[in-house]
Design an enzyme around this catalytic site. Sequence first.
Site, PDB file in Angstrom:
ATOM      1  N   GLY A 111       0.825  -1.201   0.000  1.00 58.27           N
ATOM      2  CA  GLY A 111       0.000   0.000   0.000  1.00 58.27           C
ATOM      3  C   GLY A 111       0.855   1.244   0.000  1.00 58.27           C
ATOM      4  N   PRO A 112       0.221   2.396  -0.227  1.00 59.53           N
ATOM      5  CG  PRO A 112      -1.325   3.976  -0.915  1.00 59.53           C
ATOM      6  CD  PRO A 112      -1.212   2.604  -0.368  1.00 59.53           C
ATOM      7  CD  GLU A 116      -6.648  29.604  -6.978  1.00 53.75           C
ATOM      8  OE1 GLU A 116      -7.392  28.618  -6.956  1.00 53.75           O
ATOM      9  OE2 GLU A 116      -5.434  29.526  -7.261  1.00 53.75           O
TER      10      GLU A 116
HETATM   11  P1  ADP Z   1       3.510   2.811   6.702  1.00 53.32           P
HETATM   12  O1  ADP Z   1       4.280   1.751   7.388  1.00 53.32           O
HETATM   13  O2  ADP Z   1       2.348   2.292   5.915  1.00 53.32           O
HETATM   14  O3  ADP Z   1       4.334   3.757   5.878  1.00 53.32           O
HETATM   15  P2  ADP Z   1       3.018   3.663   9.383  1.00 53.32           P
HETATM   16  O4  ADP Z   1       2.401   2.451   9.954  1.00 53.32           O
HETATM   17  O5  ADP Z   1       4.455   3.897   9.711  1.00 53.32           O
HETATM   18  O6  ADP Z   1       2.820   3.716   7.812  1.00 53.32           O
HETATM   19  O7  ADP Z   1       2.140   4.910   9.815  1.00 53.32           O
HETATM   20  C1  ADP Z   1       2.698   6.140  10.153  1.00 53.32           C
HETATM   21  C2  ADP Z   1       1.839   6.852  11.180  1.00 53.32           C
HETATM   22  O8  ADP Z   1       0.592   7.222  10.597  1.00 53.32           O
HETATM   23  C3  ADP Z   1       1.471   5.986  12.355  1.00 53.32           C
HETATM   24  O9  ADP Z   1       2.424   6.098  13.368  1.00 53.32           O
HETATM   25  C4  ADP Z   1       0.122   6.537  12.782  1.00 53.32           C
HETATM   26  O10 ADP Z   1       0.297   7.634  13.648  1.00 53.32           O
HETATM   27  C5  ADP Z   1      -0.469   7.058  11.502  1.00 53.32           C
HETATM   28  N1  ADP Z   1      -1.433   6.119  10.912  1.00 53.32           N
HETATM   29  C6  ADP Z   1      -1.355   5.567   9.679  1.00 53.32           C
HETATM   30  N2  ADP Z   1      -2.404   4.783   9.423  1.00 53.32           N
HETATM   31  C7  ADP Z   1      -3.189   4.813  10.515  1.00 53.32           C
HETATM   32  C8  ADP Z   1      -4.427   4.187  10.887  1.00 53.32           C
HETATM   33  N3  ADP Z   1      -5.066   3.365  10.040  1.00 53.32           N
HETATM   34  N4  ADP Z   1      -4.936   4.459  12.100  1.00 53.32           N
HETATM   35  C9  ADP Z   1      -4.300   5.285  12.954  1.00 53.32           C
HETATM   36  N5  ADP Z   1      -3.140   5.889  12.670  1.00 53.32           N
HETATM   37  C10 ADP Z   1      -2.571   5.680  11.483  1.00 53.32           C
END
Ligand code: ADP
Length: 623
Positions: free
Chosen positions: A201-202, A425
Amino acid sequence: MPDKNKQRKPIIYYYAIVMLILVLLNLFMLPQMRQAQIIETNYSTFIKETLNDEIEEVEVQSNQILFQKKGDETIYRTGLIDDPGLTDRLLEHEVKFKADIIEQTSPWISLLVSWLFPILAATLLLRVLMNRSGGSGGNMFNLGKSNARVYQGSEQEIRFKDVAGEDEAKENLQEIVTYLHDPSRYKHIGATMPKGILLVGPPGTGKTMLAKAVAGESNVPFFSISGSEFVEMFVGMGASKVRDLFKNAKEKAPCIVFIDEIDAIGGKRNTGGIGGANDEREQTLNQLLTEMDGFEGNNGVVILAATNRPESLDPALLRPGRFDRRVPVELPDLKGREEILRVHAAKVKTAGNIDYNVIARMASGASGAELANIVNEAALRAVRENRNVVTQKDMEESIEVVFAGYQKKNAILTDEEKLRVSYHEVGHALVAALQTDSAPVQKITIIPRTSGALGYTMQVEEGNHYLYTKEELENRIATLTGGRAAEEVKFGTISTGASNDIEQATKLARAMITMYGMSDDFDMVAMATVSNKYLGGDSTLACSDQTAADIDARVVKIVKEQHAKARKLLEDHSDDLERISRYLYEKETITGEEFMAILHHKDEEPETPAEGVPSEETPAKAE
Ligand code: ADP
């Protein structure tokens, strides 16, 4: 909590040792350095100075004479000449004979000074540097050891309830939790768990969080390492790190190993390649595959990996028995965004009346990480303004901060530029409104932002939109060209302000032809492939040069048609354009409702324009 088994000595400890070595070096080197101050002189000067009683002491060696003058530390040297009267002459003038004008250092000390100390100093320095550099290299004495961080039973353990939205992903991973709680149930019936699960995922959608939540829910140790940390400076070290990681994991089973950014090592291998820079990466990947094949499906080690470039992974990694389960972690939809906002808002003090649905609508397209950032920015704003609760306004303003940067405090636009931005705009918004007859925007502002945007139109999403018709896409292109069209209609000249619109309109028109089959000539033939779905979705053309040229011509045609359509609309409604733009110029920020109110109540004049509004006389309209 990260398990730091090696305590770093304070840096001051190393500095003290290096300083001590420097002092010792100085002590022992000084006599040697004195040696350097020997001045050559000739024999006749030496004789003359002896006769003048200027010489203090002398050392006659087998091939040279060293001497010092009275009141002078310098050592002089001259060659030895057959001079039988020399001794008598020196005695006569009371010159002292000495054997060690140059103090001799013992051979042990010179060995110490010239070899051992520099080696010792260099080693210490290197050690300090390696320790400081941390990261993947880590400590030079730690090469080949996996530097995975281990978390277990920490206070801040993450659970599924902390990950908002992403219900499908959670459902999928729940099975792993059940398995880790009681592996024997699966063994009993003869089912094997997938060894590897790939979260795709992104960026910022919560992949790392989900992996941690699986560990938290199952209450097992969690080894976390990033793919790039395997890539070492020495060939073979990455592979040895993988071995070490799996050895540790097996000892702690049941447990979870999480490899973030697995594409850093799991990228497609070079088939016909001959050695080179990728060798190390390939060896690491091979070792990972071997390890995964090597352990039994039911030994309690579950490997989770995350990537936002699944298409770049080596097919061998995705084979059954390896990462054979793929869990998509997509950008959150409206409901998901609202839930994520609530989860993060629960961590800050908020006013009771915040409408999270409105904020979630405004933050369309935002990832979980961005939403977390929005809540934090809102809290920072509340503190800056000396309030002790976060309000709806803080949230709305922080959405703009996250997407468009902070407001630029000192106005940098001239009045002329500000007026042009207002028309630009409003041009976008008006074209959108005239095509669909609905509020096209949440907010229009002409306050410049630190991101470089001079004006900013915030769009809202009315519910979830998964499908777009051809007409909707064409309208969207027309809306994008609306800014430039308004400048043409009003000023008759164009500016650089439309560069971002141009980029988006072109991308959309190109996608209509190459990917959505929306041109009559090419029908449903795919002309491009998306190369990076989760990172901007860039597409690569997959057609002949001749076709590529045809596509270009059609892209130009679509954009041109829509641009002409937008201009026609604005020309026909130039009075609306005029009224709303002047209102925006004066107010600097207007809401979607205000916009629609002015559009529909034509007789209602906006308040008197502010001072300094340039006069109505403008250059002739563009044709
Ligand atoms: P990825 O690994 O997909 O790049 P992370 O898990 O590191 O993303 O997410 C980064 C931060 O974004 C987390 O620490 C959290 O604070 C926030 N976050 C992302 N997705 C969610 C979610 N579904 N619910 C709550 N917080 C989220």
